[in-house]
Design a protein around this motif. Structure first.
Motif, mmCIF file in Angstrom:
data_model
loop_
_atom_site.group_PDB
_atom_site.id
_atom_site.type_symbol
_atom_site.label_atom_id
_atom_site.label_comp_id
_atom_site.label_asym_id
_atom_site.label_seq_id
_atom_site.Cartn_x
_atom_site.Cartn_y
_atom_site.Cartn_z
ATOM 1 N N PRO A 130 -9.485 -1.829 6.590
ATOM 2 C CA PRO A 130 -8.382 -2.780 6.354
ATOM 3 C C PRO A 130 -8.791 -4.220 6.629
ATOM 4 O O PRO A 130 -9.856 -4.499 7.195
ATOM 5 C CB PRO A 130 -7.304 -2.317 7.347
ATOM 6 N N THR A 148 -13.422 -0.744 1.365
ATOM 7 C CA THR A 148 -12.272 -1.360 0.721
ATOM 8 C C THR A 148 -11.021 -1.096 1.538
ATOM 9 O O THR A 148 -10.968 -0.154 2.334
ATOM 10 C CB THR A 148 -12.105 -0.838 -0.721
ATOM 11 N N LYS A 149 -10.000 -1.926 1.349
ATOM 12 C CA LYS A 149 -8.832 -1.885 2.224
ATOM 13 C C LYS A 149 -7.709 -0.992 1.728
ATOM 14 O O LYS A 149 -6.701 -0.846 2.417
ATOM 15 C CB LYS A 149 -8.284 -3.301 2.381
ATOM 16 N N ASP A 150 -7.852 -0.428 0.533
ATOM 17 C CA ASP A 150 -6.756 0.313 -0.084
ATOM 18 C C ASP A 150 -7.100 1.802 -0.166
ATOM 19 O O ASP A 150 -8.117 2.176 -0.748
ATOM 20 C CB ASP A 150 -6.496 -0.245 -1.488
ATOM 21 N N HIS A 151 -6.254 2.652 0.410
ATOM 22 C CA HIS A 151 -6.479 4.097 0.351
ATOM 23 C C HIS A 151 -6.603 4.571 -1.099
ATOM 24 O O HIS A 151 -7.398 5.468 -1.403
ATOM 25 C CB HIS A 151 -5.325 4.846 1.023
ATOM 26 N N TYR A 203 -12.644 3.403 4.051
ATOM 27 C CA TYR A 203 -11.460 2.571 4.265
ATOM 28 C C TYR A 203 -11.726 1.563 5.368
ATOM 29 O O TYR A 203 -12.164 1.913 6.463
ATOM 30 C CB TYR A 203 -10.302 3.492 4.644
ATOM 31 N N VAL A 223 -10.092 3.757 -2.294
ATOM 32 C CA VAL A 223 -11.067 4.668 -1.674
ATOM 33 C C VAL A 223 -11.055 6.007 -2.385
ATOM 34 O O VAL A 223 -12.114 6.596 -2.664
ATOM 35 C CB VAL A 223 -10.760 4.860 -0.170
ATOM 36 N N SER A 280 -2.021 -0.851 0.531
ATOM 37 C CA SER A 280 -2.729 -1.789 1.400
ATOM 38 C C SER A 280 -1.840 -2.976 1.725
ATOM 39 O O SER A 280 -0.781 -3.163 1.127
ATOM 40 C CB SER A 280 -4.016 -2.273 0.715
ATOM 41 N N THR A 293 1.550 2.481 4.384
ATOM 42 C CA THR A 293 0.317 2.198 5.117
ATOM 43 C C THR A 293 0.555 1.319 6.342
ATOM 44 O O THR A 293 -0.204 1.388 7.309
ATOM 45 C CB THR A 293 -0.694 1.499 4.179
#
Length: 330
Positions: free
Chosen positions: A146, A125-128, A144, A131, A246, A268
């Motif tokens: 992006p 997934t692209k969002d910390h 992670y 995650v 993100s 980010t």
């Protein structure tokens, strides 16, 4: 490697670019879309899967059968609404084949949380923020990854930029679905006297005069999108409010095309940018207006910054690099 890809075949979709990039890297890809199984309009099929559970399971069971018959070395799924029984069936017949999920969107688009009920081996997934809760709250094998750009599609036109700007004749452009959050922010630009051209999909449920008056009634993609973004002086990219840690895919596509954008401030973004993010990000709509007014007359500076970002993003943020990072982790 033989890779099965479950997801949309629509042009310029995440799955389209994953398929294109994996083929570019030399892999053999079997790409299957839900429309390959049932020949009815997507929206009808989508709601049928919501209201008729047995139908939902039946459709995804057929998809599982197609993937099993292909005997892949790896399965990649992107739909958030894939029924968990589909993934369970694939695992039962192909127990040594890793199955991964790549989530391309922010957290308000998780449907009924089917991905959390499915036994994927890896979650990307692209969002910390996502995650963190997936890994630390649910013990999922989450990583992670992006968003990215496709260098064969998201690239600048091979034409003098000033000539394209003269043709496009746009101070500020925004594109995408004009949902109320985005429309409210764009209204703030219009109220400040900024000329904005809008492309994409209007929200007909909640019409706004200042939006419809500036709407170009065109959905842009491919070379046309490159022309508009490359030829507009400034691209206004306001992220969805659920982009917690993100950036949206447009952030990468705009820079790949060579556009000059201003967007929401996210810490980010420092991970991606070759330019100080404070130079092109805003925290309030008032700051966005100030940035636009500052940069509009500065042609050379805009072109220089956009070129620097374009070169950096083509080097570091392509789908090929993302796919290789994913394969290395697996």
């Amino acid at each position: 490697m033989r890779i099965a890809l479950l997801g949309s075949k629509n042009f310029d979709s995440l799955e389209f670019h994953i398929n294109d990039s994996l083929n570019f890297l030399g892999h053999d890809v079997f790409h299957i879309d839900i429309k390959d199984i049932i020949k009815i309009p997507y929206r009808f099929n989508y709601w049928a899967t919501k209201f008729f559970p047995k139908y939902d399971i039946s459709i995804f069971s057929k998809i599982a059968d197609k993937i099993i018959d292909y005997k892949p070395d790896l399965v990649i799924a992107t739909y958030r609404f894939t029924h968990p029984e589909c993934i369970k069936k694939i695992k039962a017949y192909l127990p040594k084949t890793p199955i991964v999920h790549i989530n391309p969107d922010q957290l308000t688009t998780l449907e009924h949380q089917q991905i959390f009920a499915s036994p994927y081996d890896f979650y990307f997934t692209k969002d910390h923020y996502m995650v963190d809760f997936m890994r630390n709250k649910m013990n999922l094998n989450a990583f992670y990854l992006p968003e990215a750009l496709n260098p064969r599609i998201h690239k600048p036109l091979d034409i003098d930029r000033r000539l394209v700007e003269e043709k496009v004749d746009t101070d500020v452009v925004a594109f995408g679905t004009m949902y109320p959050y985005r429309a409210n922010m764009i209204s703030g630009l219009v109220d400040a006297g900024i000329k904005v051209n809008l492309y994409g999909t209007p929200d007909k449920r909640f019409p706004r005069k200042e939006i419809s008056d500036n709407f170009m009634n065109e959905f842009i993609t491919g070379e046309r999108k490159s022309e508009i973004l490359y030829g507009s002086k400034i691209v206004f990219n306001n992220f969805h409010f659920a982009e917690i840690q993100s950036a949206n895919v447009k952030f990468f596509e705009i820079y790949g095309i060579g556009g000059f954008q201003i967007c929401d401030y996210k810490e980010t973004l420092k991970e991606y940018s070759a330019v100080d993010i404070k130079d092109f990000t805003f925290n309030t709509i008032g700051e966005a207006v100030e940035l636009i007014q500052h940069y509009l007359p500065l042609h050379e500076l805009r072109h220089e910054m956009a070129k620097k970002q374009m070169e950096h993003f083509h080097k570091h943020h392509t789908y090929e690099r993302r796919m290789q990072e994913m394969l290395n982790l697996i």
